[in-house]
Design a protein around this motif. Structure first.
Motif, PDB file in Angstrom:
ATOM      1  N   GLY A 591     -12.691  88.500  20.438  1.00  0.00           N
ATOM      2  CA  GLY A 591     -11.737  89.353  19.732  1.00  0.00           C
ATOM      3  C   GLY A 591     -10.426  89.376  20.488  1.00  0.00           C
ATOM      4  N   SER A 592      -9.334  89.318  19.746  1.00  0.00           N
ATOM      5  CA  SER A 592      -8.035  89.117  20.387  1.00  0.00           C
ATOM      6  C   SER A 592      -7.006  90.142  19.911  1.00  0.00           C
ATOM      7  CB  SER A 592      -7.539  87.700  20.080  1.00  0.00           C
ATOM      8  OG  SER A 592      -6.179  87.545  20.380  1.00  0.00           O
ATOM      9  N   ALA A 593      -5.886  90.188  20.622  1.00  0.00           N
ATOM     10  CA  ALA A 593      -4.762  91.028  20.216  1.00  0.00           C
ATOM     11  C   ALA A 593      -4.077  90.488  18.970  1.00  0.00           C
ATOM     12  CB  ALA A 593      -3.752  91.136  21.358  1.00  0.00           C
ATOM     13  N   ASP A 594      -4.441  89.256  18.517  1.00  0.00           N
ATOM     14  CA  ASP A 594      -3.874  88.712  17.279  1.00  0.00           C
ATOM     15  C   ASP A 594      -4.643  89.175  16.036  1.00  0.00           C
ATOM     16  OD1 ASP A 594      -6.211  87.285  17.361  1.00  0.00           O
ATOM     17  OD2 ASP A 594      -5.275  85.328  17.695  1.00  0.00           O
ATOM     18  N   LYS A 595      -5.541  90.207  16.218  1.00  0.00           N
ATOM     19  CA  LYS A 595      -6.284  90.876  15.137  1.00  0.00           C
ATOM     20  C   LYS A 595      -7.423  90.039  14.575  1.00  0.00           C
ATOM     21  CE  LYS A 595      -1.813  92.823  13.804  1.00  0.00           C
ATOM     22  NZ  LYS A 595      -0.846  92.999  12.722  1.00  0.00           N
ATOM     23  N   ASN A 596      -7.704  88.907  15.198  1.00  0.00           N
ATOM     24  CA  ASN A 596      -8.720  88.001  14.673  1.00  0.00           C
ATOM     25  C   ASN A 596      -9.988  88.002  15.516  1.00  0.00           C
ATOM     26  OD1 ASN A 596      -7.307  86.913  12.432  1.00  0.00           O
ATOM     27  ND2 ASN A 596      -6.085  85.659  13.820  1.00  0.00           N
ATOM     28  N   LEU A 597     -11.103  87.735  14.836  1.00  0.00           N
ATOM     29  CA  LEU A 597     -12.371  87.402  15.494  1.00  0.00           C
ATOM     30  C   LEU A 597     -12.609  85.919  15.306  1.00  0.00           C
ATOM     31  CD1 LEU A 597     -14.863  90.229  14.383  1.00  0.00           C
ATOM     32  CD2 LEU A 597     -14.003  89.865  16.686  1.00  0.00           C
ATOM     33  N   LYS A 598     -12.994  85.238  16.357  1.00  0.00           N
ATOM     34  CA  LYS A 598     -13.343  83.815  16.247  1.00  0.00           C
ATOM     35  C   LYS A 598     -14.779  83.625  16.714  1.00  0.00           C
ATOM     36  CE  LYS A 598      -8.712  81.796  16.654  1.00  0.00           C
ATOM     37  NZ  LYS A 598      -8.643  81.180  15.331  1.00  0.00           N
ATOM     38  N   ILE A 599     -15.549  82.896  15.921  1.00  0.00           N
ATOM     39  CA  ILE A 599     -16.955  82.621  16.235  1.00  0.00           C
ATOM     40  C   ILE A 599     -17.039  81.162  16.669  1.00  0.00           C
ATOM     41  CG2 ILE A 599     -19.296  82.571  15.306  1.00  0.00           C
ATOM     42  CD1 ILE A 599     -18.268  84.691  13.235  1.00  0.00           C
ATOM     43  N   TRP A 600     -17.539  80.947  17.900  1.00  0.00           N
ATOM     44  CA  TRP A 600     -17.584  79.616  18.513  1.00  0.00           C
ATOM     45  C   TRP A 600     -19.044  79.189  18.720  1.00  0.00           C
ATOM     46  CZ3 TRP A 600     -12.479  78.016  19.718  1.00  0.00           C
ATOM     47  CH2 TRP A 600     -11.539  79.052  19.812  1.00  0.00           C
ATOM     48  N   GLY A 601     -19.266  77.891  18.644  1.00  0.00           N
ATOM     49  CA  GLY A 601     -20.559  77.324  19.031  1.00  0.00           C
ATOM     50  C   GLY A 601     -20.508  76.913  20.486  1.00  0.00           C
ATOM     51  N   GLY A 605     -18.437  73.775  21.649  1.00  0.00           N
ATOM     52  CA  GLY A 605     -17.170  74.483  21.769  1.00  0.00           C
ATOM     53  C   GLY A 605     -16.339  74.465  20.506  1.00  0.00           C
ATOM     54  N   ASP A 606     -16.981  74.196  19.345  1.00  0.00           N
ATOM     55  CA  ASP A 606     -16.237  74.169  18.088  1.00  0.00           C
ATOM     56  C   ASP A 606     -16.133  75.582  17.510  1.00  0.00           C
ATOM     57  OD1 ASP A 606     -18.990  74.136  17.802  1.00  0.00           O
ATOM     58  OD2 ASP A 606     -18.863  73.483  15.718  1.00  0.00           O
ATOM     59  N   CYS A 607     -15.025  75.844  16.813  1.00  0.00           N
ATOM     60  CA  CYS A 607     -14.810  77.144  16.184  1.00  0.00           C
ATOM     61  C   CYS A 607     -15.453  77.127  14.808  1.00  0.00           C
ATOM     62  CB  CYS A 607     -13.307  77.433  16.078  1.00  0.00           C
ATOM     63  SG  CYS A 607     -12.949  79.039  15.307  1.00  0.00           S
ATOM     64  N   HIS A 608     -16.517  77.937  14.633  1.00  0.00           N
ATOM     65  CA  HIS A 608     -17.204  77.986  13.340  1.00  0.00           C
ATOM     66  C   HIS A 608     -16.357  78.692  12.286  1.00  0.00           C
ATOM     67  CE1 HIS A 608     -21.514  77.513  15.182  1.00  0.00           C
ATOM     68  NE2 HIS A 608     -20.690  76.559  15.535  1.00  0.00           N
ATOM     69  N   LYS A 609     -15.695  79.783  12.687  1.00  0.00           N
ATOM     70  CA  LYS A 609     -14.926  80.554  11.708  1.00  0.00           C
ATOM     71  C   LYS A 609     -13.930  81.447  12.430  1.00  0.00           C
ATOM     72  CE  LYS A 609     -14.322  82.005   7.377  1.00  0.00           C
ATOM     73  NZ  LYS A 609     -13.874  81.107   6.303  1.00  0.00           N
ATOM     74  N   SER A 610     -12.759  81.602  11.828  1.00  0.00           N
ATOM     75  CA  SER A 610     -11.772  82.567  12.297  1.00  0.00           C
ATOM     76  C   SER A 610     -11.613  83.624  11.213  1.00  0.00           C
ATOM     77  CB  SER A 610     -10.437  81.874  12.572  1.00  0.00           C
ATOM     78  OG  SER A 610      -9.492  82.819  13.029  1.00  0.00           O
ATOM     79  N   ILE A 611     -11.834  84.877  11.573  1.00  0.00           N
ATOM     80  CA  ILE A 611     -11.834  85.974  10.599  1.00  0.00           C
ATOM     81  C   ILE A 611     -10.709  86.945  10.948  1.00  0.00           C
ATOM     82  CG2 ILE A 611     -13.202  87.835   9.555  1.00  0.00           C
ATOM     83  CD1 ILE A 611     -15.709  86.399  10.680  1.00  0.00           C
ATOM     84  N   PHE A 612      -9.881  87.270   9.933  1.00  0.00           N
ATOM     85  CA  PHE A 612      -8.891  88.335  10.116  1.00  0.00           C
ATOM     86  C   PHE A 612      -9.655  89.655  10.021  1.00  0.00           C
ATOM     87  CE2 PHE A 612      -5.670  91.348   8.522  1.00  0.00           C
ATOM     88  CZ  PHE A 612      -4.748  91.225   9.548  1.00  0.00           C
TER      89      PHE A 612
END
Length: 941
Positions: A591-601, A605-612
């Motif tokens: 979780g970041s200050a850019d308001k997004n959640l990112k789910i990684w494998g 190390g691939d990003c499965h999904k970026s969620i606002f």
């Protein structure tokens, strides 16, 4: 098959003693203190320091219902009123702690509440500039008063509740005649926003305070003889001004119950307490002041004659015998109370103390309540309630391995809680704790502070055993190292800090030199140097991977055993503030200050999904153990529940009133704990109620649609009035979802009743023709006749919502409803309801009713019946009141009430005599002091 999930719902909320927005007040008995606690009201027992009762409404969405004002009725009643941020007012029963009614009328937050002396009428003022009068017994609005151009800040009843004085941020006070429902006087004079006003119990003086340097006092003229013909509407007459000690604006002005003290709380740390003298003492003081002035005039007479040849004007004998009392003769500064922090609100205890003049309670902006005893020579603190909450916002929460203990940290203390009951078990002084963790075994705990120290806490004794200088920068993360099976082990823990270091620590038990017991300590065994500030650290449950988030918006993944570099996760536009790894080690969520959640494998190390995910920075995120479900919290005050496999939002949990900083999930996933900037800790419990993603999505869309509907009801596209109308305007209620649904129910009932009447008529015709069989009534009407069914639907409408419900009826349906009124008026207990319905419909549809031919026979019948039935009801009520008065007289003749009254009168006379004796003694001492210097001067001569 569609997958179902188990719902989480708000459970316990604790940690708040008194919130900042509302005011404190004593309950009707005067024994306990009522304090606002965000969306609840807590009844505090000051002597024991415990919460006796909690008043909370059973509403799921409570984030808009923050308590903004509280009013308690007098000792003869048990009613309490609370105003809320959404404009609603709730009436509570103090003994049962239950909500008796909800009144909707204000369009924005309620800022002032006050009962009249009979506790039958409640006055409320809001940020929408309106003043509304409510019938407490009937649980309905009486009328709305409009005239102020800005927020109403305070109000008070005068003349036995016949008049009302209101103050506003528009710099004016208004006096309203409640019988005429009009403003009869506008009082100016303040140069800035008026924040508070109050009147003494005998209604002699009214005081108002603003950001000006002085308090303004007014004399109240209720008697007809006092009011001159040229200013017959002038109820308030300027009496004078007193300079305040503080430069801060006035926060609250309150007289005590006897009217002998006036407290002026400013927006800082001070409370100025003034002594209020009675008429006799004030005249005596005025005489002394004039005698001193006369002496000065006489001593300066010779000097004036020699220098100017003109004698100064001497005071006449009439002025000396009948002095004019000024404000300084009545109000005298007695004491100044200085608190440790800024004061939010004050309240005098209505019952007199055994020792001293009065008891004054304060609510401070650091989540504390204090009670002080005010005496003539000093102010002493009696009680303080502070252990049940943190002094500042909660920065971290951690659960023990068995979920029996909860630890929270703030800027100066660590608290250990029972998460089941919300009771505070231990309070330990510490540094500014940013992160925390329990040591395996739950006997000890670790706290990482902003200054870079690592504190070891003994949970059992509630003390800090050791403070270690672990880092040179603030410690942002403490993560225990799990064993190979994913459980908690004694291998140690990892800390990440702003000094670019990730340090590995091991536990050690050392023998105390002065006792047989052993003490826990930690030693640094490895250090991983990074290129930038470390913001968060996470370790996979199999202790294989170590993830480190840096200030450069990247996440570096290392092998735990060798500390060799494995992966670098890029994608966030702002720094990653939090992250967690799932129990199987497959997924990492950040979780970041850019308001997004990112789910990684974590395999590639691939990003499965970026969620606002949130409308502001994501502050913490945690997986539920042994699942791919996760919780996230953010600065947008929301807690969100996600499915990381389907990348779907499952639930949005609302409740916090400020930014949510941290969360902790229990090991079984049966509850979640969150800590917030509003100083509250909330527990969210998993229920057995299943839900589906599609249903929740539809609910969210409905909520958005309903919020748009509320905005449409406000007529935002209609031209706004430049100047609001003066006096009583419109009805006191407002359109809500409840009123619209009630209107729909009445229309449906009228249509169903019409259809049923037609069926009955058709059946009668068939019976005449010999065709009719047995009549089958409509089962939807539950065996009631059409008239009774409509009456039951109308009677089920909330009393406060009735007017707005009838206003939404079309004219055709209103005409149908009026056709039933002549039947309902014959029912004795429905006369009041019929009168209200008739009045509203006549006022609303007057033009159409006078021109419509179909309405004339209805109006003619109602004209004949209505007055007669109302007169009968009035006679019955008058007869009953006379009978009750007669019974009261009979009971008083048999009881010892006259002797009790005589005893009270005797005590008053004795008290007055003792005060007179004290004054006589003080006067004699003064005379002796004056005589001594004169004797000495004669002896010298």
């Amino acid at each position: 098959m569609v997958k179902s999930y188990l719902r989480y719902e708000p459970g316990l909320a604790f940690g708040v003693i008194a919130s900042l927005d509302g005011n404190i007040t004593y309950d009707p008995s005067g024994l306990h203190l009522l304090a606002p606690a965000l969306d609840k009201i807590i009844l505090w027992n000051l002597k024991q320091g415990l919460a006796s009762k909690t008043f909370s409404a059973s509403v799921r969405s409570t984030h808009t219902l923050g308590v903004t004002s509280i009013a308690a009725s007098s000792s003869s009643s048990t009613s309490i009123a609370s105003g809320h941020a959404d404009g609603s007012i709730r009436l509570w029963d103090c003994e049962k702690a239950t909500c008796e009614a909800t009144l909707n009328g204000h369009k924005s937050a309620v800022t002032a509440l006050r009962y009249n002396h009979l506790n039958s009428v409640l006055a409320s003022g809001g940020k929408d500039c309106d003043v509304i009068l409510w019938d407490v017994v009937g649980e309905a609005g009486l009328f709305r008063l409009r005239g102020h151009r800005d927020q109403v800040t305070d109000l008070v009843f005068l003349d036995s509740g016949k008049k009302l004085v209101t103050s506003s941020k528009d710099k004016f006070m208004r006096v309203w005649d409640l019988e005429l429902q009009q403003c009869i006087q506008i009082v100016s004079g303040h140069h800035s926003e008026i924040w508070s006003l109050d009147v003494d119990p005998k209604e002699r003086f009214l005081v108002s305070g603003s950001a000006d340097a002085e308090l303004r006092f007014y004399q109240i003229r209720n008697n007809a003889e006092d009011i001159e013909k040229e200013s017959k509407w002038g109820i308030l007459k300027q009496f004078g001004e007193i300079q305040r000690q503080s430069k801060d604006r006035v926060g609250t002005l309150r007289f005590n119950k006897s009217g002998s003290l006036l407290a002026c709380q400013v927006a800082g740390k001070l409370v100025e307490i003034y002594r209020v003298l009675d008429d006799v003492e004030a005249r005596r003081k005025a005489k002394r002041r004039l005698h001193r002035k006369e002496k000065k005039v006489s001593t300066k007479a010779m000097v004036g004659e020699n220098e100017n040849g003109v004698l100064p004007d001497s005071l006449s004998n009439h002025e000396l015998q009948h002095p004019t009392v000024v404000v300084s003769d009545v109000f005298k500064l007695l004491q100044t109370l200085r608190a440790s922090k800024k004061i939010c609100s004050i309240a005098f205890c209505p019952s007199d103390p055994k020792v001293g003049l009065a008891t004054l309670s304060l609510s401070l902006n650091n989540n504390m309540l204090e009670t002080h005893l005010v005496d003539t020579d000093k102010i002493s603190k009696l009680y303080s309630i502070e252990l049940h909450g943190h002094r500042s916002d909660i920065r971290s929460v951690t659960l023990s391995s068995d979920n029996d203990l909860l630890m929270s940290t703030s800027h100066n203390a660590v608290k250990i809680w029972n998460p089941t009951t919300g009771a505070c078990l231990r309070t330990i002084e510490s540094g500014y704790g940013l992160c925390s963790s329990f040591v395996p075994g739950n006997r000890y705990a670790l706290v990482g502070t902003k200054s870079g120290t690592l504190e070891i806490i003994d949970v059992g004794s509630g003390s800090s055993t050791e403070v270690i200088e672990a880092h040179t920068g603030s410690i942002r993360s403490i993560v225990p190292i799990p064993d190979e099976n994913g459980g908690v082990s004694g291998h140690g823990f990892v800390t990440g800090s702003a000094d670019h270091d990730v340090k590995f620590w091991e536990y050690q038990l050392l023998q105390k030199p002065d006792s047989d017991s052993k003490q826990l300590t930690v030693t640094n065994v490895r250090t991983l140097k990074m290129n930038d500030d470390v913001l968060a650290v996470a370790i996979s449950p199999n202790s294989k991977h170590l993830a480190v988030s840096l200030l450069d918006c990247t996440i570096k993944v290392f092998f735990v055993d060798s500390l060799k570099y494995f992966l670098s996760l890029y994608g966030h536009k702002l720094p990653v503030l939090c992250m967690d790894i799932s129990s199987d080690g497959d997924l990492l969520v950040s979780g970041s200050a850019d308001k997004n959640l990112k789910i990684w494998g974590l395999d590639f190390g691939d990003c499965h999904k970026s969620i606002f995910a949130h409308a502001d920075s994501v502050m913490d995120v945690k997986f539920v153990r042994n699942t791919h479900y996760m919780f996230s919290v953010g600065k947008d005050r929301l807690v969100k529940y996600w499915d990381a496999d389907k990348f779907e939002l499952l639930l949005t949990l609302e409740g916090h009133h400020a930014e949510v900083w941290c969360l902790a999930v229990s090991s079984r996933g049966d509850f979640v704990v969150t800590g917030s900037h509003d100083r509250s800790i909330r527990r969210w419990d998993r229920t057995d109620e299943p839900f589906f993603i599609e249903e929740e999505r539809e609910k969210r869309l409905e909520e958005i649609f309903e919020s748009d509907l509320d905005n449409l009801n406000e007529d935002r596209y209609a031209p706004k009035e430049l100047v609001p109308d003066e006096g009583s305007v419109g009805v006191p209620g407002k359109k809500t979802k409840e009123t619209l649904s009630a209107t729909d129910l009445i229309i449906d009932a009228l249509d169903m009743a019409d259809a049923e009447i037609k069926r009955i008529d058709e059946h009668k015709e068939d019976q005449k023709n010999g065709k009719g069989g047995e009549f089958q009534p409509n089962i939807m009407m539950r065996g009631l006749s059409p008239s009774d069914y409509v009456l039951k639907t109308l009677a089920n409408v909330n009393t406060n919502d009735l007017e707005q419900t009838l206003l939404s009826l079309p004219f055709s349906d209103a005409l149908k409803l009026m056709s039933y009124l002549k039947e309902w008026i014959l029912i004795p207990d429905k006369v009041e309801l019929v009168c209200r319905v008739t009045t509203v419909l006549l006022q609303t549809h007057h033009n159409q009713l006078t021109t419509a031919v179909a309405a004339r026979p209805i109006l003619t019948v109602l004209k004949d019946i209505l007055h007669q039935r109302v007169k009968e009801c009035k006679d019955i009520i008058g007869f009953n009141l006379a009978a009750m008065d007669h019974l009261k007289e009979l009971m008083s003749m048999r009881s010892d009430a006259p002797f009790r009254d005589a005893k009270a009168k005797l005590m008053e006379v004795r008290e007055w005599q003792s005060k007179r004796m004290e004054r006589g003694n003080t006067n004699e001492r003064r005379k002796r002091k004056k005589q001594k210097p004169s004797i000495e001067s004669h002896a010298g001569a």
